[in-house]
Design a protein around this motif. Sequence first.
Motif, PDB file in Angstrom:
ATOM      1  N   ASP A   7       0.823  -1.207   0.000  1.00  0.00           N
ATOM      2  CA  ASP A   7       0.000   0.000   0.000  1.00  0.00           C
ATOM      3  C   ASP A   7       0.862   1.265   0.000  1.00  0.00           C
ATOM      4  O   ASP A   7       0.507   2.269  -0.607  1.00  0.00           O
ATOM      5  CB  ASP A   7      -0.953  -0.003   1.211  1.00  0.00           C
ATOM      6  N   VAL A  10       1.914   1.823  -3.515  1.00  0.00           N
ATOM      7  CA  VAL A  10       0.813   2.384  -4.330  1.00  0.00           C
ATOM      8  C   VAL A  10       0.696   3.880  -4.076  1.00  0.00           C
ATOM      9  O   VAL A  10       0.598   4.680  -5.012  1.00  0.00           O
ATOM     10  CB  VAL A  10      -0.521   1.652  -4.016  1.00  0.00           C
ATOM     11  N   LEU A  11       0.743   4.263  -2.797  1.00  0.00           N
ATOM     12  CA  LEU A  11       0.649   5.696  -2.465  1.00  0.00           C
ATOM     13  C   LEU A  11       1.810   6.462  -3.086  1.00  0.00           C
ATOM     14  O   LEU A  11       1.639   7.572  -3.590  1.00  0.00           O
ATOM     15  CB  LEU A  11       0.652   5.883  -0.941  1.00  0.00           C
ATOM     16  N   TYR A  13       3.492   5.623  -5.780  1.00  0.00           N
ATOM     17  CA  TYR A  13       3.296   5.670  -7.238  1.00  0.00           C
ATOM     18  C   TYR A  13       2.399   6.844  -7.623  1.00  0.00           C
ATOM     19  O   TYR A  13       2.637   7.538  -8.599  1.00  0.00           O
ATOM     20  CB  TYR A  13       2.677   4.345  -7.709  1.00  0.00           C
ATOM     21  N   TYR A  14       1.350   7.055  -6.814  1.00  0.00           N
ATOM     22  CA  TYR A  14       0.408   8.139  -7.126  1.00  0.00           C
ATOM     23  C   TYR A  14       0.823   9.474  -6.490  1.00  0.00           C
ATOM     24  O   TYR A  14       0.069  10.446  -6.570  1.00  0.00           O
ATOM     25  CB  TYR A  14      -0.994   7.755  -6.641  1.00  0.00           C
ATOM     26  N   GLU A  16       0.967  10.143  -3.367  1.00  0.00           N
ATOM     27  CA  GLU A  16       0.021  10.448  -2.285  1.00  0.00           C
ATOM     28  C   GLU A  16       0.614  10.123  -0.921  1.00  0.00           C
ATOM     29  O   GLU A  16      -0.125   9.971   0.043  1.00  0.00           O
ATOM     30  CB  GLU A  16      -1.276   9.639  -2.469  1.00  0.00           C
ATOM     31  N   LEU A  45       1.044  -0.850 -13.435  1.00  0.00           N
ATOM     32  CA  LEU A  45       0.078   0.254 -13.448  1.00  0.00           C
ATOM     33  C   LEU A  45       0.243   1.140 -14.675  1.00  0.00           C
ATOM     34  O   LEU A  45      -0.741   1.652 -15.216  1.00  0.00           O
ATOM     35  CB  LEU A  45       0.198   1.086 -12.166  1.00  0.00           C
TER      36      LEU A  45
ATOM     37  N   ARG B 134      -8.568   8.029  -9.686  1.00  0.00           N
ATOM     38  CA  ARG B 134      -7.166   8.208  -9.292  1.00  0.00           C
ATOM     39  C   ARG B 134      -6.228   7.888 -10.468  1.00  0.00           C
ATOM     40  O   ARG B 134      -5.335   8.663 -10.790  1.00  0.00           O
ATOM     41  CB  ARG B 134      -6.879   7.305  -8.088  1.00  0.00           C
ATOM     42  N   HIS B 135      -6.463   6.752 -11.094  1.00  0.00           N
ATOM     43  CA  HIS B 135      -5.495   6.264 -12.077  1.00  0.00           C
ATOM     44  C   HIS B 135      -5.664   6.905 -13.453  1.00  0.00           C
ATOM     45  O   HIS B 135      -4.680   7.312 -14.063  1.00  0.00           O
ATOM     46  CB  HIS B 135      -5.626   4.745 -12.182  1.00  0.00           C
ATOM     47  N   ILE B 141      -6.537  11.780  -3.801  1.00  0.00           N
ATOM     48  CA  ILE B 141      -7.429  10.982  -2.944  1.00  0.00           C
ATOM     49  C   ILE B 141      -8.393  11.904  -2.185  1.00  0.00           C
ATOM     50  O   ILE B 141      -9.560  11.560  -1.989  1.00  0.00           O
ATOM     51  CB  ILE B 141      -6.592  10.108  -1.991  1.00  0.00           C
ATOM     52  N   PHE B 160      -6.532   0.746  -2.965  1.00  0.00           N
ATOM     53  CA  PHE B 160      -5.591  -0.351  -2.682  1.00  0.00           C
ATOM     54  C   PHE B 160      -6.160  -1.686  -3.164  1.00  0.00           C
ATOM     55  O   PHE B 160      -5.467  -2.498  -3.782  1.00  0.00           O
ATOM     56  CB  PHE B 160      -5.316  -0.461  -1.170  1.00  0.00           C
TER      57      PHE B 160
END
Lengths: 394, 177
Positions: A7, A10-11, A13-14, A16, A45, B134-135, B141, B160
Motif C-alpha cells: 500500500d 501504491v501511495l 506511485y500516485y 500520495e 500500473l 485516481r489512475h 485521494i 488499494f
Amino acid sequence: MSHLRDDDLVLHYYGEDGPRLVEVERHLQTCAECAIAYQTLTRTLSAVTPPEFIETPPLDDLWALRQMLRDRAGSRARKVSARLVALVWLVPLLYPLSLPLIVSSGRLAQAQILAAPLVVLALAWACAGPFVAAFALNRAAVDFEWLSSRAFAGGAMVAAATPGLYLLVARVLPGLAWWYVALALAVLASLAPWPSTPRSTRNVLVVHRLSAAVITIFALTHIGNQLVGFVSESAYAAALTFLREGYHQAIVEWLLLTSAAVQIVSGATMGMKKVRPGAWTDNFQAISGWYLAMFLITHVLAPGVLNPGATPAPAAVIAATQFNLLATARGAASLPFLLLGVVAFLYHVGTYARLAALAYLAEAQVRRLSYAAVFAGTSVVVTLALALCGVHLI
Amino acid sequence: MTDGDLDVFLSLIERHRRYLYNLAFRITGNEQDAKDVVQDALLNAYLHLEGFENRADLRTWLNRILVNCAIDHLRGVRRRPDMYEPQPITDVAETVASSTPDPERLVSNADWRRQVAAVMKTMSPLERVTFVLRHFEGRSIAEISETVGIGTNAAKQHIFRAVRKIRLALEPHWSGR
C-alpha cells in the motif's frame, strides 16, 4: 526503515505519500527488494491505460436528450398524486384502531396460544407507519413548491412517527378526539412553506454523529437491560437498579438531554436532504431519523425524566408494568412505540456503521457482516417483543 | 422549470458533455451504460440546478453528480445477474498469462485492453470508481473522497483493493518473463 508495504508503494506511485515522500524515495534507492517491487508495480500500473476517447453523441442525440430531460423533469416535478397523499395520512388516522386489536388479540393468545399470529398481525398494523412512508417516498419526488408535495412530505413524516406522536398527544391531551385535532393541526402545519435545507450539512453531520455516540452508549445499555427482562422481571429490576446509579447522576442526565436535543435539532436541519424516489437506504435512514426524533421527544417528556428531584418509581414496579404491555390499551400503545424505537435505532446506527466499515473492509465482507447484523437485530427485536408481551424464560 | 431554463442548462453543459461521456465510459466500460449514466446525471443536475448556485466550478459539480449516478448504475448492474458476469480474478490472470507474449506491445493491443476491462469488471463499484478517478483521471485521494462522499481512508482502501486486483491478474505475466 523496514521494507515498504504494497500500500505504501501504491501511495508513492500516485504521489500520495505526503510527508513520507522523500523518506520512501530514499528507501527505494537503498533497498533492492523494495525497488524491484516498486518497479513491478510501476510496470503494471503504467500498462493500465484509459480506454480510447469515445465520440460524444451528435447533435440529434442532444435533441433527444433535450426531449428526455423535458419529459422526465416534467414527470418528476408533477404534483404528488392524491392517492399517495391519502395513503400517508391514512396511517395516523387508522392507528388508534390497531391498539384495542393488540389488546384483544393478546388476551386471546394468553387463553389460546394458536391466536398468537393475531397479535403479530395487529402489531404489524400498528408498526406499518414507517414502512408506508418509505413505500410512498420511493414513488414520488418531493418538490416543496407544490402544496400537494408539502402535504405528502408532512404526511410521510407523521406516518413514520405515528406511534411516538400518538403517545405524546395521549399523554398531554387524553382522548381520541384530541388525536384527530392534533392530526388536523399537523395537516395545516405541513401546508405552510417549509424551511429550505442548508446546502452544506457536513458540519451538522459531525455534530449529529458526536451526539449520537453518547445516545448510542445509553441506548445499547438500555436495550441490553430490556433483553435481561426476557430472562425474568426480577433480573431486569436488579439490572435497572444498578444502571440507575449511573444515569441518574446529574452530569449524565445533562449529557443525555443535551445529546438528545442536539440529535433532534441537527437531524431536523438535515431534513429531507437525501430523500428521493428509489433510494431505499437513504429514505429509510431519514425515516428512522424522524422516528427516533419523535421517540426521543416522547421519552424525554415522559413523567419523571425532566423532573430530576422526584423519586424514581421502584424498579420492580417499572418491571411489572413494562413487561405486561398487552394488559391495557395504554400499555399496548407503548408496544409498537418501543419496538419501532429499537428497530429505528438499530437501522440508523447500523447504516452508519456499514458505511464506516467500508473504509476498512471489502464490500463483500461488509455485505456478509450486514446480513449477520440483520439476523442479530431481528433476534433482539423478537426477544424484546416476547419480553414486553410478558413471555419470560423464568 | 421552463423551456428557457432547459436551454440555459443545455448550453451550460454542452462544453462538458465530451468530458462527462468519457468519464462515464471509463467507469462503466461500456458505451450504452455511459450514455445511460450521463442521461441520469444530466437529469439530476437539471432537477437540482438551484443547488449549483454560487458554486464556482460547474464541472466539479457535474462530476460529483455523474460519479454518484455511475456508482448507482454499477450497483444496479451487479444486482442483475444476466448483466453482471465477472470472470473470477484467477481466470483473468490465467488468460493474461497464456495469451500475451509481449507486455510492451500488448499495452496498445485490443486484446490487452479487453484483459484490463475484464479485471475492472471484478472490482466493486466503489473500487472501480475510485481507481478510475485516481489512475485515469489523476484526481487526488482528497478530491476523490469529496466527490464520492466517503472518507479519505475509505477512498485509499478502495484504491488499494482495486490495485491489488489489477496486480493479481496482470503481474503473473511480468513475473513469468
